[in-house]
Write a protein that holds these residues in place. Structure first.
Motif, short mmCIF file in Angstrom:
data_model
loop_
_atom_site.label_atom_id
_atom_site.label_comp_id
_atom_site.label_asym_id
_atom_site.label_seq_id
_atom_site.Cartn_x
_atom_site.Cartn_y
_atom_site.Cartn_z
N MET A 26 0.70 -1.64 -0.26
CA MET A 26 -0.03 -0.17 -0.11
C MET A 26 1.03 1.28 -0.27
O MET A 26 2.07 1.32 0.38
CB MET A 26 -0.56 -0.08 1.04
N SER A 27 0.27 2.25 -0.69
CA SER A 27 1.10 3.65 -0.56
C SER A 27 0.89 4.09 0.66
O SER A 27 0.04 3.78 1.27
CB SER A 27 0.51 4.71 -1.80
N SER A 28 2.28 4.79 1.18
CA SER A 28 1.99 5.46 2.40
C SER A 28 1.53 6.42 2.56
O SER A 28 1.09 7.19 3.26
CB SER A 28 3.86 5.61 2.90
N GLN A 29 0.48 7.20 1.50
CA GLN A 29 -0.30 8.47 1.86
C GLN A 29 -1.76 7.87 1.22
O GLN A 29 -2.69 8.61 1.74
CB GLN A 29 0.06 8.65 -0.21
N GLU A 30 -2.14 6.65 1.80
CA GLU A 30 -3.29 6.12 1.93
C GLU A 30 -3.60 6.30 2.81
O GLU A 30 -3.03 7.05 4.23
CB GLU A 30 -3.20 4.27 1.61
N ILE A 31 -4.82 7.21 3.27
CA ILE A 31 -5.67 7.21 4.99
C ILE A 31 -6.65 6.47 4.59
O ILE A 31 -7.51 5.57 4.51
CB ILE A 31 -6.67 8.35 3.90
N VAL A 32 -5.99 6.18 6.36
CA VAL A 32 -6.70 4.98 7.66
C VAL A 32 -6.79 5.32 8.43
O VAL A 32 -6.69 6.20 8.99
CB VAL A 32 -5.40 3.54 7.10
N GLU A 33 -7.63 3.82 8.84
CA GLU A 33 -8.64 4.73 10.09
C GLU A 33 -7.85 3.52 11.34
O GLU A 33 -7.83 2.38 11.22
CB GLU A 33 -9.86 4.52 9.85
N PRO A 34 -7.28 4.31 11.39
CA PRO A 34 -6.29 3.34 13.50
C PRO A 34 -6.91 2.39 14.04
O PRO A 34 -8.24 2.96 13.82
CB PRO A 34 -5.64 4.23 14.31
N LEU A 35 -6.85 1.06 14.90
CA LEU A 35 -7.30 0.10 14.68
C LEU A 35 -6.75 -0.36 15.92
O LEU A 35 -5.46 -0.95 16.00
CB LEU A 35 -7.94 -1.46 14.28
#
Length: 70
Positions: free
Chosen positions: A45-54
């Motif tokens: 995955m690209s390091s610029q992807e926006i994700v939600e911490p879990l």
């Protein structure tokens, strides 16, 4: 919400309704290797992807809820 590059190795996150674990592996283009906690498949995955911490939890011997990593 955070960028993938803001997370540290071993952190878990949600991306497109799937749970992932971030590894320490990366490529020259700064993409990062993540493992799906749903099916076990690896994904770059690209390091610029926006994700939600879990945050993952477990139970101790007395059935108390304990965060695996916070």
């Amino acid at each position: 919400m955070k960028y993938l590059e803001e997370l540290k190795n071993g952190d878990c996150f949600v991306y497109k309704n799937q749970n992932f674990l971030l590894t320490s592996d990366f490529k020259k283009d700064n993409s990062k290797l993540c493992y799906s906690l749903n099916d076990g498949y690896a994904k770059w995955m690209s390091s610029q992807e926006i994700v939600e911490p879990l945050i993952l939890y477990t139970l101790d011997k007395d059935n108390n809820i304990v965060a695996i990593q916070s």
